[in-house]
Motif scaffolding. Sequence first.
Motif, PDB file in Angstrom:
ATOM      1  N   GLN A  35     -19.856  12.364 -13.084  1.00 12.29           N
ATOM      2  CA  GLN A  35     -20.185  11.646 -11.859  1.00 12.29           C
ATOM      3  C   GLN A  35     -21.161  12.469 -11.008  1.00 12.29           C
ATOM      4  N   GLN A  46     -19.747  10.095   0.011  1.00 12.49           N
ATOM      5  CA  GLN A  46     -18.381   9.592   0.130  1.00 12.49           C
ATOM      6  C   GLN A  46     -18.073   8.710  -1.085  1.00 12.49           C
ATOM      7  N   HIS A  47     -16.801   8.325  -1.232  1.00  9.54           N
ATOM      8  CA  HIS A  47     -16.424   7.471  -2.360  1.00  9.54           C
ATOM      9  C   HIS A  47     -15.553   6.308  -1.906  1.00  9.54           C
ATOM     10  N   ASN A  49     -12.986   3.720  -3.308  1.00 11.21           N
ATOM     11  CA  ASN A  49     -12.092   3.499  -4.447  1.00 11.21           C
ATOM     12  C   ASN A  49     -11.562   2.076  -4.418  1.00 11.21           C
ATOM     13  N   SER A  58     -14.407   4.268  -8.778  1.00  8.57           N
ATOM     14  CA  SER A  58     -14.861   5.005  -7.607  1.00  8.57           C
ATOM     15  C   SER A  58     -16.371   4.850  -7.478  1.00  8.57           C
ATOM     16  N   GLY A  60     -19.673   5.972  -5.424  1.00  9.36           N
ATOM     17  CA  GLY A  60     -20.263   6.925  -4.495  1.00  9.36           C
ATOM     18  C   GLY A  60     -21.240   6.242  -3.556  1.00  9.36           C
ATOM     19  N   SER A 112     -23.146   9.096  -9.187  1.00  6.28           N
ATOM     20  CA  SER A 112     -21.895   9.671  -8.692  1.00  6.28           C
ATOM     21  C   SER A 112     -20.708   8.728  -8.832  1.00  6.28           C
ATOM     22  N   SER A 113     -20.906   7.603  -9.471  1.00  7.25           N
ATOM     23  CA  SER A 113     -19.840   6.609  -9.611  1.00  7.25           C
ATOM     24  C   SER A 113     -19.195   6.648 -10.997  1.00  7.25           C
ATOM     25  N   THR A 114     -18.062   5.963 -11.123  1.00  2.00           N
ATOM     26  CA  THR A 114     -17.303   5.925 -12.369  1.00  2.00           C
ATOM     27  C   THR A 114     -18.150   5.405 -13.525  1.00  2.00           C
TER      28      THR A 114
END
Length: 339
Positions: A35, A46-47, A49, A58, A60, A112-114
């Motif tokens: 990520q 930030q994330h 969820n 998640s 970002g 930065s995401s899943t």
Amino acid sequence: MGPTYVLKKPLAALLTSLTLLSAAPAFAANVYGEQLEGFTYPYTLQHFNFSSQQQSLSMGYMDVKPQQNANGKTVVLMHGKNFCGATWEETIRDLSEKGYRVIAPDQIGFCSSTKPANYQYTFQQLAENTHQLLTKLGVQKAVIIGHSTGGMLATRYALMYPNQTEKLVLVNPIGLEDWKAKGAPYRTVDQWYERELKLSAEGIKKYEQQTYYVGRWKPEYDKWVDMLAGLNSGPGHKKVAWNSALIYDMIFTQPVYYEFKEINVPTTLIIGTSDTTAIGSDIASPAVKATLGNYKVLGKEVAKLIPGARLIELPGMGHAPQMEEPAKFNQTLIDDLAR
């Protein structure tokens, strides 16, 4: 006939190794997590969820407050396929200095995401994910700006949520044509996956220099090559490649081209006219390739399809004007938003 030289084994082995090394692709200067852990974002990351398709995900994002004289407006920046929210760095800065709140998410499967093991990628799903994020952040209406693949997503978002879209701005969006209908060959997801596994820093830079910057290069572009190459060569290498393959299949098989005429929000197209981006053009026949990715023509054609659209052309600029000439692009964008 000249004399024959026989190399001793150690020397021969050394020369062979050097030959192989010089032929190998250049790897990333840095290696980042699945990520994008380790890469420095320009603003606080930030994330969000949430649950989607029976799994926890998640997302970002950066949420940057106005630096001065808040104007009460929010801008949402949607990144492209080989980009991240971070690549909007200078646009975020200039917009926030002009009083805008700026939100720049990384879509699921990107940056930065899943990176899900399995996900049914559709532009509708990504638009819904973004809408959930904005709802959580208390944003009821926003200017939606999409670049490249983000332009296809921004178009879908405006079609799904016209009441939440104050204005739509498309920056060198892909999807201004239906490549498949024009004859570009179809790649299976497995073929895309094999292609993505082979990405290297060297190949990424070569492609970006040609397409994003029209043959030019500046040192400040290097960090974006490092970002993408570092993600692709990190511990999440296979997951990143697999999600990339699924996303390419979405892009190729879900054209928004036929729905431009249905857009009913104020729309501006900002087009670098030297762009030639077209999915599938690299494996198309010369005759088909010659018909694809002509942004100098495509921008004008699509501006006529979208009711009341405004077209701003940036002559001689490539696929990523916000990165190629950020000062010029940002001023163009800010002037348009002030209209």
